[in-house]
Design a protein around this motif. Structure first.
Motif, short mmCIF file in Angstrom:
data_model
loop_
_atom_site.label_atom_id
_atom_site.label_comp_id
_atom_site.label_asym_id
_atom_site.label_seq_id
_atom_site.Cartn_x
_atom_site.Cartn_y
_atom_site.Cartn_z
N GLY A 167 36.87 35.94 39.65
CA GLY A 167 37.41 37.27 39.93
C GLY A 167 36.88 37.83 41.23
N GLY A 168 35.59 37.63 41.47
CA GLY A 168 35.00 38.10 42.72
C GLY A 168 35.56 37.39 43.92
N LEU A 169 35.77 36.09 43.79
CA LEU A 169 36.35 35.33 44.91
C LEU A 169 37.79 35.77 45.17
CD1 LEU A 169 34.97 31.75 44.22
CD2 LEU A 169 34.36 33.29 46.08
N ARG A 170 38.55 36.02 44.11
CA ARG A 170 39.93 36.50 44.31
C ARG A 170 39.95 37.83 45.04
NH1 ARG A 170 41.30 35.19 38.47
NH2 ARG A 170 41.87 33.02 38.58
N ARG A 171 39.05 38.75 44.63
CA ARG A 171 39.00 40.06 45.29
C ARG A 171 38.62 39.90 46.76
NH1 ARG A 171 36.90 41.50 40.35
NH2 ARG A 171 34.77 41.23 41.05
N LEU A 172 37.67 39.01 47.03
CA LEU A 172 37.23 38.79 48.40
C LEU A 172 38.37 38.22 49.24
CD1 LEU A 172 34.85 38.80 50.38
CD2 LEU A 172 34.36 36.48 49.65
N LEU A 173 39.11 37.26 48.69
CA LEU A 173 40.22 36.67 49.44
C LEU A 173 41.32 37.69 49.67
CD1 LEU A 173 40.37 33.12 47.84
CD2 LEU A 173 39.58 33.74 50.13
N ARG A 174 41.59 38.52 48.65
CA ARG A 174 42.61 39.57 48.83
C ARG A 174 42.18 40.55 49.91
NH1 ARG A 174 42.94 42.38 43.76
NH2 ARG A 174 42.17 40.60 42.67
N TYR A 175 40.89 40.91 49.92
CA TYR A 175 40.38 41.84 50.92
C TYR A 175 40.50 41.25 52.31
CZ TYR A 175 37.08 44.61 53.62
OH TYR A 175 36.50 45.38 54.58
N ASP A 176 40.14 39.97 52.46
CA ASP A 176 40.23 39.33 53.77
C ASP A 176 41.67 39.20 54.22
OD1 ASP A 176 37.55 39.09 54.18
OD2 ASP A 176 37.41 37.01 53.48
N ALA A 177 42.58 38.89 53.31
CA ALA A 177 43.98 38.74 53.68
C ALA A 177 44.55 40.08 54.14
CB ALA A 177 44.78 38.19 52.51
N MET A 219 38.01 52.19 22.01
CA MET A 219 37.44 50.95 22.53
C MET A 219 37.26 51.13 24.03
SD MET A 219 36.68 47.81 21.66
CE MET A 219 36.50 46.18 22.31
N THR A 220 36.02 51.31 24.49
CA THR A 220 35.78 51.52 25.91
C THR A 220 35.24 50.27 26.60
OG1 THR A 220 33.57 52.34 25.42
CG2 THR A 220 35.32 53.97 25.63
N GLU A 221 34.67 49.38 25.84
CA GLU A 221 34.09 48.19 26.45
C GLU A 221 35.13 47.09 26.57
OE1 GLU A 221 30.50 46.69 24.85
OE2 GLU A 221 29.74 48.67 24.36
N SER A 222 35.06 46.39 27.67
CA SER A 222 35.92 45.22 27.83
C SER A 222 35.22 44.04 27.17
CB SER A 222 36.17 44.95 29.31
OG SER A 222 34.95 44.67 29.94
N PRO A 223 35.95 43.01 26.81
CA PRO A 223 35.30 41.85 26.20
C PRO A 223 34.31 41.23 27.18
CG PRO A 223 37.61 41.40 26.65
CD PRO A 223 37.37 42.84 26.94
N PRO A 224 33.25 40.62 26.68
CA PRO A 224 32.25 40.05 27.58
C PRO A 224 32.86 38.94 28.44
CG PRO A 224 31.81 39.41 25.31
CD PRO A 224 32.93 40.40 25.28
N GLN A 225 32.47 38.93 29.70
CA GLN A 225 32.98 37.94 30.63
C GLN A 225 31.97 36.81 30.78
OE1 GLN A 225 33.66 40.05 34.24
NE2 GLN A 225 35.72 40.65 33.64
N THR A 226 32.48 35.65 31.06
CA THR A 226 31.61 34.52 31.33
C THR A 226 31.27 34.52 32.82
OG1 THR A 226 33.46 33.06 31.79
CG2 THR A 226 32.70 33.17 29.51
N TRP A 227 30.29 33.76 33.18
CA TRP A 227 29.90 33.70 34.60
C TRP A 227 31.03 33.12 35.44
CZ3 TRP A 227 29.90 29.13 37.21
CH2 TRP A 227 29.90 27.98 36.46
N ARG A 228 31.80 32.24 34.82
CA ARG A 228 32.90 31.61 35.57
C ARG A 228 34.00 32.61 35.88
NH1 ARG A 228 35.32 25.86 33.83
NH2 ARG A 228 36.03 25.28 35.89
N SER A 229 34.35 33.46 34.89
CA SER A 229 35.41 34.44 35.14
C SER A 229 34.94 35.51 36.13
CB SER A 229 35.85 35.09 33.83
OG SER A 229 34.79 35.80 33.23
#
Length: 99
Positions: free
Chosen positions: A75-85, A61-71
């Motif tokens: 996730g992108g906002l969390r990564r951005l905040l972690r990067y800024d911190a 199983m190489t594919e991850s389950p499909p993500q919704t636009w909300r997730s």
């Protein structure tokens, strides 16, 4: 005869119009080719691609389950905040007098 003044803008506008028309021709041609398949042909191609992909996968199983636009957005906002911190934390190399 060289174009002067407003003639340049007319040539630029004409070139833009020709570019838009050419893009439309390419899009219509691709759409016609896509619609030329019957439903059975599309189904057969999909089944063929699926069998090739599953044979290459060897049961892993190489594919991850499909993500919704909300997730994806959260996730992108969390990564951005972690990067800024991490970026704003004082470092011993950046500020040697802060020890």
């Amino acid at each position: 005869m060289r174009p002067r003044g407003r003639q340049w803008w007319k040539l630029v506008g004409l070139a833009g119009f020709v570019g838009v028309a050419a893009t439309g021709v390419v899009a219509v041609r691709a759409d016609r080719q896509r619609k030329a398949y019957t439903a059975d042909e599309v189904r057969a191609r999909l089944h063929e691609r699926y069998t090739r992909a599953s044979a290459a996968d060897d049961g892993k199983m190489t594919e991850s389950p499909p993500q919704t636009w909300r997730s994806r957005l959260t996730g992108g906002l969390r990564r951005l905040l972690r990067y800024d911190a991490a970026k704003n934390q004082p470092s011993a190399r950046r500020n040697p007098s802060a020890s």
